[in-house]
Scaffold this active site. Structure first.
Site: not given
Length: 368
Positions: A39, A137, A262, A312
């Protein structure tokens, strides 16, 4: 092996995956089936690539979280049985068409599935019944089992392939009393259900930590998740990291003064600094909190600290005194540093680091 022109890649070591697989296999009886979780894009490793590796290695089952993940595997030619842990009710046509096997946590979901199977004239469709043994859950609580058994007896559209539950704290020795209580509740519930339906489904409750710490409760099958990817629940067991995130240096600047990145948080040292820019950033899973020297990555056998903020798509390393050039490889995580080291720096778990690597980073299987 990757070629010289590879830019940014997540290398998946087939030999490492095999070593980890065989370690966990060695803890089990020969008759015990082994399910591998793929998964969340195989915990960030690449679902199709990793599922193919596990099919080649001899896994008995795969599991995904969502139907779309199972469809992806089928379209790629993966033929192993696939358990969908969070099947929901909106994608039953895809589940049926692609021969996926839904986890059933409540009667509502089961009723909805049987209605669609009846419309198609399908009988004996495989399902997996989830029991809630204390994690709270998903799953049937003990009081709901009589109604479940009654429904199953009256509906031949489905056949129970397995009954399972999930351990909440199997890795924590201080919580063993709770874990053993979960296992006992699971055994009682699965046996009650088996007696009521008149045939024996597979039973499975152990996750990776459970396999290592409670192998005596392996029942018919176990579910191998984070362990196959190289993370052990035991401090004295050192599994092989399967994934290595590697990039190449884009540019190196030798600066005598100034700031980097930055916010101007990176400062050139008084004696000057040699700064390497690499093409990964927080959009590639390199968390911003690893910037400003909090983490260091491996460059030509040396550790180079980050300098300035993580961008980024890029970040900068201080490679002062390190013999390296543009085009040389930087290891973000793998054998050194390990994903566990980065997780500790961030106060999180290896799962989060691994699953943060996006699909834009190419996955490459390294077979030797």
């Amino acid at each position: 092996m990757p070629g010289e022109n590879d830019f940014s890649r997540l290398e998946l070591s087939l030999p490492a995956a095999r070593r980890n697989y065989r370690y966990f296999r060695s803890l089990l009886r020969p008759s015990t089936k082994l399910l591998v979780l793929v998964k969340a894009n195989a915990y960030g490793h690449g679902a199709v690539e990793f599922a193919s590796m596990m099919q080649e290695e001899g896994a008995d089952y795969l599991a995904v979280a969502l139907p779309v993940e199972g469809v992806e595997l089928r379209r790629a030619g993966v033929s192993l049985p696939v358990l969908v842990l969070t099947a929901g009710t909106d994608f039953f046509p895809e589940i049926i068409d692609y021969r996926l096997e839904p986890g059933i946590p409540n009667l509502y979901t089961l009723e909805a599935l049987c209605a669609q199977l009846r419309e198609r004239g399908i009988k004996g469709f495989p399902v997996h019944i989830k029991l809630d043994t204390g994690m709270h859950r998903l799953g049937f609580v003990p009081e709901e089992l009589p109604a479940l058994a009654e429904f199953l007896a009256a509906h031949d559209e489905v056949r129970v392939r397995s009954v399972y539950s999930h351990l909440a704290v199997a890795e924590d020795p201080s919580e063993d009393e709770f874990t053993l209580g979960q296992i006992n509740l699971f055994r009682e519930g699965a046996e009650r259900l088996t007696e009521a339906i008149g045939y024996k489904p597979l039973m499975h409750v152990l996750n990776s930590a459970g396999i290592e710490r409670f192998p005596q409760y392996q029942f018919d099958m176990v579910r191998l998740g984070i362990g196959i990817y190289g993370i052990s629940a035991l401090p004295d067991v050192h599994l092989s990291p399967v994934a290595s995130l590697k990039v190449k240096i884009l540019q190196i600047k030798t600066l005598s003064e100034g700031t980097i990145g930055y916010g101007r948080h990176g400062k050139v040292a008084p004696g000057g600094s040699r700064i390497a820019t690499i093409p990964v950033g927080y959009a590639d899973g390199v968390n911003r909190h690893l910037g400003c020297g909090r983490a260091s990555f491996s460059v030509c056998g040396h550790r180079a600290p980050t300098i300035g903020n993580i961008c980024m798509d890029m970040c900068m390393l201080d490679v002062t005194g390190i013999p390296c050039e543009p085009g040389d490889t930087v290891t973000i995580f793998g054998a050194d540093p390990t994903v566990g080291e980065l997780a500790s720096l961030l106060g999180t778990i290896p799962y989060e680091i691994l699953t943060s690597v996006p699909r834009r980073i190419e996955r490459i299987i390294v077979r030797k």
